[in-house]
Write a protein that holds these residues in place. Structure first.
Motif, PDB file in Angstrom:
ATOM      1  N   ASP A   5       3.532   2.369   9.670  1.00 43.12           N
ATOM      2  CA  ASP A   5       2.246   2.339   8.981  1.00 43.12           C
ATOM      3  C   ASP A   5       1.364   3.469   9.498  1.00 43.12           C
ATOM      4  O   ASP A   5       1.169   3.606  10.712  1.00 43.12           O
ATOM      5  N   THR A  21       8.377  -1.275  -2.165  1.00 38.84           N
ATOM      6  CA  THR A  21       7.901  -0.224  -3.051  1.00 38.84           C
ATOM      7  C   THR A  21       6.397  -0.362  -3.240  1.00 38.84           C
ATOM      8  O   THR A  21       5.852  -1.461  -3.218  1.00 38.84           O
ATOM      9  N   LYS A  22       5.734   0.764  -3.408  1.00 32.25           N
ATOM     10  CA  LYS A  22       4.278   0.746  -3.560  1.00 32.25           C
ATOM     11  C   LYS A  22       3.889   0.016  -4.841  1.00 32.25           C
ATOM     12  O   LYS A  22       4.496   0.210  -5.890  1.00 32.25           O
ATOM     13  N   PRO A  82       0.797  -1.240   0.000  1.00 33.04           N
ATOM     14  CA  PRO A  82       0.000   0.000   0.000  1.00 33.04           C
ATOM     15  C   PRO A  82       0.821   1.278   0.000  1.00 33.04           C
ATOM     16  O   PRO A  82       0.337   2.323  -0.435  1.00 33.04           O
ATOM     17  N   PHE A  83       2.053   1.229   0.502  1.00 34.25           N
ATOM     18  CA  PHE A  83       2.895   2.432   0.547  1.00 34.25           C
ATOM     19  C   PHE A  83       4.363   1.999   0.624  1.00 34.25           C
ATOM     20  O   PHE A  83       4.674   0.907   1.105  1.00 34.25           O
ATOM     21  N   PRO A  84       5.280   2.831   0.144  1.00 32.35           N
ATOM     22  CA  PRO A  84       6.696   2.461   0.180  1.00 32.35           C
ATOM     23  C   PRO A  84       7.286   2.669   1.568  1.00 32.35           C
ATOM     24  O   PRO A  84       6.942   3.627   2.265  1.00 32.35           O
ATOM     25  N   TYR A  85       8.143   1.777   1.987  1.00 38.42           N
ATOM     26  CA  TYR A  85       8.889   1.987   3.224  1.00 38.42           C
ATOM     27  C   TYR A  85      10.122   1.093   3.234  1.00 38.42           C
ATOM     28  O   TYR A  85      10.207   0.087   2.526  1.00 38.42           O
TER      29      TYR A  85
END
Length: 348
Positions: free
Chosen positions: A209, A188-189, A178-181
């Protein structure tokens, strides 16, 4: 008079006969080998699953009778050494599998949800993830069942440290991040293929998150759905031996080998359509402990959803949590970021 052509035909006949015998022998050997391999896999699966069996007070014939059933999935984060007997169940998911509708419904219960532990001698209200540590699978089942008013007959506990092995055993999984971190692993998203190590990191991450523990629950549901998808696919059959070995060492359940066999034969279509949800709470402090408190309306919503998935009529929620909510009249269920302060006392 014998001609050269006749002699040639007579010489060829035995050769065709020999080839016919050889082909027949190959077919027989092939069938025997396939049967022996299948028998070996069957025996290995039965041995592995029998090792996972841990009886509880909850006895049900729902699976044997091909009925819808509810199972409590417990993730116990005790490392990768195969220990599953103790520890708080930081992952708690109620899964309803319905072979008639061919659907599976998964609802996550936040680990910090306030709940009365069912089965203790005296009043004991704690975070719901303590139920497994205090009273094992029976108390975990009873506590969650009472919280959402849903009959739960089965449980399956997995050592989360072994999730890495399970994912590797099915050849990795595909998820949509759902989102890059970036932590121990870089994500990666968008669509990603995860190996076991990445899947474990993806399931555990919480602080980065934006949704906190609720976001982690969604990612854990993603991972479970992806594992189910690979486990029922033809492509995972080659990893059967490794998967069974992993299961036998890191999972405990009150589902027997016959139950597992029935699920494989009669419930596989239900694993193709999986819906997910979670019990939403609000922040609260009890003493110096941070809790999630579910409103009556939210518990009722989840109860209705699960009971409907089971083919049961809905019922009005009435439990210790609804009584505590009524006592704490100053509690604000509309709160999001501000912490509320409540107190747990036995209901008279």
């Amino acid at each position: 008079m014998e001609t050269r052509s006749n002699r040639r035909q007579q010489q060829q006949k035995p050769r065709r006969f020999r080839w016919g015998k050889l082909i027949g022998l190959i077919v027989v050997v092939g069938l025997f080998t396939t049967g022996a391999y299948a028998l070996r896999l069957y025996s290995q699966a039965k041995y592995a699953i029998n090792n996972t069996y841990h009886a509880t007070k909850h006895v049900s014939t729902d699976i044997a009778n091909k009925k819808p059933f509810a199972v409590l999935l417990l993730g116990v984060d005790t490392g990768a050494d195969g220990r599953i007997e103790k520890g708080n169940s930081d992952t708690m998911i109620v899964a309803v599998v319905n072979p008639k509708t061919k659907k599976t419904t998964m609802v996550s219960i936040p680990r910090d949800t306030a709940a009365e532990l069912i089965g203790t001698k005296e009043f004991n209200m704690q975070k719901i993830n303590a139920a497994y540590n205090v009273g094992g699978s029976d108390m975990a089942i009873n506590t969650v069942s009472k919280l959402v008013n849903v009959p739960i007959s089965y449980y399956l506990t997995i050592n989360m440290g072994a999730l890495e092995k399970v994912v590797n055993a099915v050849g990795g999984i595909d998820v949509v991040v759902p989102f890059p971190y970036t932590g121990n692993q870089k994500f990666t998203k968008g669509p990603m293929h995860l190996n076991g190590n990445m899947a474990l990191a993806y399931s555990r991450m919480r602080h980065s998150d934006p949704e906190g523990d609720y976001g982690r629950q969604k990612r854990q549901q993603q991972v479970i759905k992806a594992i189910l998808k690979k486990a029922i696919s033809v492509g995972s059959l080659g990893n059967f031996t490794k998967l069974m070995d992993t299961i036998s060492k890191n999972i405990a359940t009150n589902m027997s080998f016959d139950d597992m066999q029935s699920i494989f034969l009669n419930y596989r279509d239900a694993a193709k359509t999986v819906s997910t949800d979670h019990l939403q709470g609000v922040n609260a402090w009890v003493g110096d402990g941070a809790y999630q408190i579910a409103s009556d309306a939210e518990m009722q919503r989840i109860s209705n959803k699960l009971r409907t998935a089971l083919g049961l009529q809905t019922e009005t929620i009435s439990n210790e949590e609804t009584k505590q909510n009524a006592k704490n009249t100053q509690f604000d269920f509309k709160a999001t970021t501000d912490q509320n302060y409540i107190i747990f006392t036995p209901y008279d």
